[in-house]
Scaffold this motif. Structure first.
Motif, short mmCIF file in Angstrom:
data_model
loop_
_atom_site.label_atom_id
_atom_site.label_comp_id
_atom_site.label_asym_id
_atom_site.label_seq_id
_atom_site.Cartn_x
_atom_site.Cartn_y
_atom_site.Cartn_z
N THR A 301 0.82 -1.20 0.00
CA THR A 301 0.00 0.00 0.00
C THR A 301 0.87 1.26 0.00
N ALA A 302 1.96 1.24 0.76
CA ALA A 302 2.91 2.37 0.72
C ALA A 302 3.45 2.56 -0.68
N ARG A 303 3.73 1.46 -1.36
CA ARG A 303 4.22 1.51 -2.74
C ARG A 303 3.16 2.07 -3.68
N SER A 304 1.92 1.69 -3.46
CA SER A 304 0.82 2.18 -4.28
C SER A 304 0.72 3.70 -4.19
N ALA A 305 0.79 4.24 -2.97
CA ALA A 305 0.72 5.69 -2.79
C ALA A 305 1.89 6.37 -3.49
N PHE A 306 3.07 5.77 -3.37
CA PHE A 306 4.25 6.32 -4.05
C PHE A 306 4.07 6.30 -5.56
N ASP A 307 3.62 5.19 -6.10
CA ASP A 307 3.44 5.07 -7.55
C ASP A 307 2.50 6.14 -8.10
N ILE A 308 1.39 6.35 -7.40
CA ILE A 308 0.40 7.34 -7.85
C ILE A 308 1.01 8.74 -7.81
N ALA A 309 1.71 9.06 -6.74
CA ALA A 309 2.33 10.38 -6.62
C ALA A 309 3.43 10.57 -7.66
N TRP A 310 4.20 9.55 -7.91
CA TRP A 310 5.30 9.61 -8.89
C TRP A 310 4.74 9.87 -10.29
N ASP A 311 3.69 9.15 -10.67
CA ASP A 311 3.07 9.36 -11.97
C ASP A 311 2.51 10.77 -12.09
N TYR A 312 1.84 11.21 -11.04
CA TYR A 312 1.21 12.54 -11.05
C TYR A 312 2.25 13.64 -11.19
N ALA A 313 3.39 13.47 -10.53
CA ALA A 313 4.44 14.50 -10.56
C ALA A 313 5.02 14.67 -11.96
N HIS A 314 4.92 13.64 -12.79
CA HIS A 314 5.41 13.76 -14.17
C HIS A 314 4.40 14.45 -15.08
N SER A 315 3.12 14.31 -14.78
CA SER A 315 2.10 14.82 -15.70
C SER A 315 1.51 16.18 -15.28
N ARG A 316 1.48 16.46 -14.01
CA ARG A 316 0.89 17.71 -13.52
C ARG A 316 1.89 18.86 -13.69
N LYS A 317 1.44 19.97 -14.26
CA LYS A 317 2.31 21.12 -14.47
C LYS A 317 1.87 22.29 -13.59
N GLN A 318 2.85 22.95 -13.00
CA GLN A 318 2.65 24.20 -12.27
C GLN A 318 3.89 25.06 -12.53
N GLY A 319 3.68 26.35 -12.75
CA GLY A 319 4.81 27.21 -13.04
C GLY A 319 5.45 26.93 -14.38
N GLY A 320 4.67 26.32 -15.26
CA GLY A 320 5.17 26.07 -16.62
C GLY A 320 5.98 24.81 -16.79
N VAL A 321 6.14 24.03 -15.72
CA VAL A 321 6.93 22.78 -15.82
C VAL A 321 6.23 21.69 -15.03
N PRO A 322 6.51 20.40 -15.35
CA PRO A 322 5.98 19.32 -14.51
C PRO A 322 6.43 19.53 -13.06
N ILE A 323 5.54 19.28 -12.13
CA ILE A 323 5.87 19.60 -10.73
C ILE A 323 7.07 18.79 -10.22
N TYR A 324 7.41 17.70 -10.90
CA TYR A 324 8.61 16.94 -10.50
C TYR A 324 9.85 17.82 -10.57
N ARG A 325 9.83 18.87 -11.41
CA ARG A 325 10.98 19.77 -11.54
C ARG A 325 11.16 20.64 -10.30
N HIS A 326 10.15 20.75 -9.48
CA HIS A 326 10.27 21.54 -8.26
C HIS A 326 10.99 20.72 -7.19
N GLN A 327 11.96 21.31 -6.55
CA GLN A 327 12.82 20.57 -5.62
C GLN A 327 12.05 19.93 -4.48
#
Length: 432
Positions: A301-327
């Motif tokens: 279940t911990a892995r499931s939460a991580f997987d969902i967040a990891w995928d979302y961070a690649h696709s969701r954009k804020q500030g003109g870039v995918p949020i994964y780019r934010h430190q």
């Protein structure tokens, strides 16, 4: 010859010198672990496919239903159980493997099931306890009286006795404390045992179970004694057995839980898995197994939460870039990943030790349960924060995972009591 050219000439073309200039490893489904054996890989693929195609979608359906709808004959819950039985993953089939293989494969299966849906994984695990304990306690003949496909349950907690029911040795009691009157008692009378009393609303699968592994106080003539109890396999279609309504609760809503009642339920002595003389050993044994399984499930279940967040961070954009780019996002995801890796490593190590050791270490199993349920809860909380407003909506599954993980920190022994008992078990009286 310039220095740089001389160095380049002397360098080999293998090892680190064959790596990309900026190495980037893409880890597999279960992270940084050695390659699985062919058998282990087959079980993982089977369990993952079932978790992805059955547990996860049906778990989300059940989460939005009332407890009565969850257990109704037309509920998706029964579709899930039917498809699970088709896998033939049960104590009988697994017993054909070597102990070493079982020690490796069990946590793999449970992690995948927990990745799909933690509550349904607990339901499936509880359902197999009658068969597992019949084999563990040397009463395999009882398997001829019921099918491993029947729904099982484990009844140990009582309305007045929660996690303390897991402590018949009284290792965590305050010096001025007392257990109080047991809610459920098995009275031994000649060639039969008579059961009276109640088990609490937290019996997993209680409202739907067909057979129960009952842990309760025993009365052999001198009155009930919680420290000398009994473990009894009880078919739940017997006269005198009653069931309460299914519990309406915060999380793990796809896991039916409810009370069991026993009114002069009579059984022959051959249904007794463990008698009073070995009751404390039997509690130690089932507690060890349950806490290891919980560790694996909630690692998933911990892995499931991580997987969902990891995928979302690649696709969701804020500030003109995918949020994964934010430190701050990369920082959060790293710690989510770290928790999963640490939880998995602990579960695999402890399961192998306890499965192969002559005497398993309960404190290590407790460490699995506490560590992994906490990791699931923390990862679910972080996933909600990372998804922002989307994280608290029912459109995304992380709010459900958060609720499920919160319940896990209480079931199978609340984490605070497990830590007290585990710490007490670690004590060396000879050094005091």
């Amino acid at each position: 010859m310039p220095v740089q050219e001389a160095i380049a000439v002397e360098q080999p073309t293998h090892g680190i010198f064959s790596w990309p200039e900026q190495p980037r490893v893409k880890l597999g489904r279960t992270g940084a672990e050695p390659e699985l054996s062919e058998t282990e890989q087959q079980f993982q693929d089977m369990a993952h496919g079932f978790a992805r195609d059955v547990l996860r979608p049906i778990g989300r359906q059940l989460d939005r239903m009332t407890p009565e709808q969850v257990i109704a004959p037309d509920s998706p819950y029964w579709v899930m159980r039917s498809k699970y039985n088709e896998l033939q993953i049960n104590p009988l089939t697994l017993s054909e493997l070597s102990p070493k293989e079982i020690a490796r494969i069990n946590p793999i299966i449970n992690e995948e099931f927990g990745w799909g849906d933690g509550g349904l994984a607990v339901s499936l695990g509880s359902g197999q306890l009658p068969a597992m304990l019949s084999l563990m306690f040397g009463k395999a003949y009882l398997l001829d009286r019921f099918s491993v496909e029947q729904v099982g349950c484990w009844a140990i907690t009582e309305p007045d006795h929660g996690t303390d029911a897991l402590d018949p040795s009284r290792q965590i009691f305050h010096p001025g404390g007392a257990y109080g009157k047991p809610n459920c008692v098995a009275r031994f009378e000649g060639d039969k045992v008579v059961i009276n009393g109640q088990k609490s609303a937290w019996v997993s699968n209680g409202p739907i179970a067909e057979v129960c592994v009952l842990y309760c106080s025993a009365d052999t003539g001198a009155g009930p004694d919680p420290q000398r109890g009994a473990v009894i396999l009880v078919p739940l279609n017997l006269k005198g057995v009653g069931k309460g309504k299914p519990l309406d609760k915060l999380g793990q809503r796809g896991l039916p839980q409810g009370e069991l009642f026993f009114d002069n339920v009579e059984l022959p002595l051959d249904h007794v898995l463990v008698g009073p003389d070995h009751f404390q050993r039997a509690v130690y044994a089932v507690h060890t197994e349950a806490n290891m399984a919980m560790g694996a499930v909630w690692t998933g279940t911990a892995r499931s939460a991580f997987d969902i967040a990891w995928d979302y961070a690649h696709s969701r954009k804020q500030g003109g870039v995918p949020i994964y780019r934010h430190q701050s996002v990369a920082h959060r995801l790293f710690h989510m990943y770290r928790r999963v890796e640490a939880a998995r490593a602990l579960v695999r190590r402890v399961t192998e030790f306890n499965t192969l050791a002559e005497l398993p270490a309960l404190q290590s199993a407790m460490a699995c349960k506490v560590t992994c349920t906490q990791a699931a809860f923390d990862n679910a909380s972080d996933a909600i924060q990372l998804l922002g407003g989307n994280g608290v909506t029912r459109e995304y599954p992380v709010e459900k995972i958060f609720r499920d993980a919160r319940a896990a920190m209480i079931e199978d022994g609340c984490n605070e009591i497990l830590a007290i008992k585990g710490g007490t078990i670690m004590m060396d009286p000879d050094l005091l």
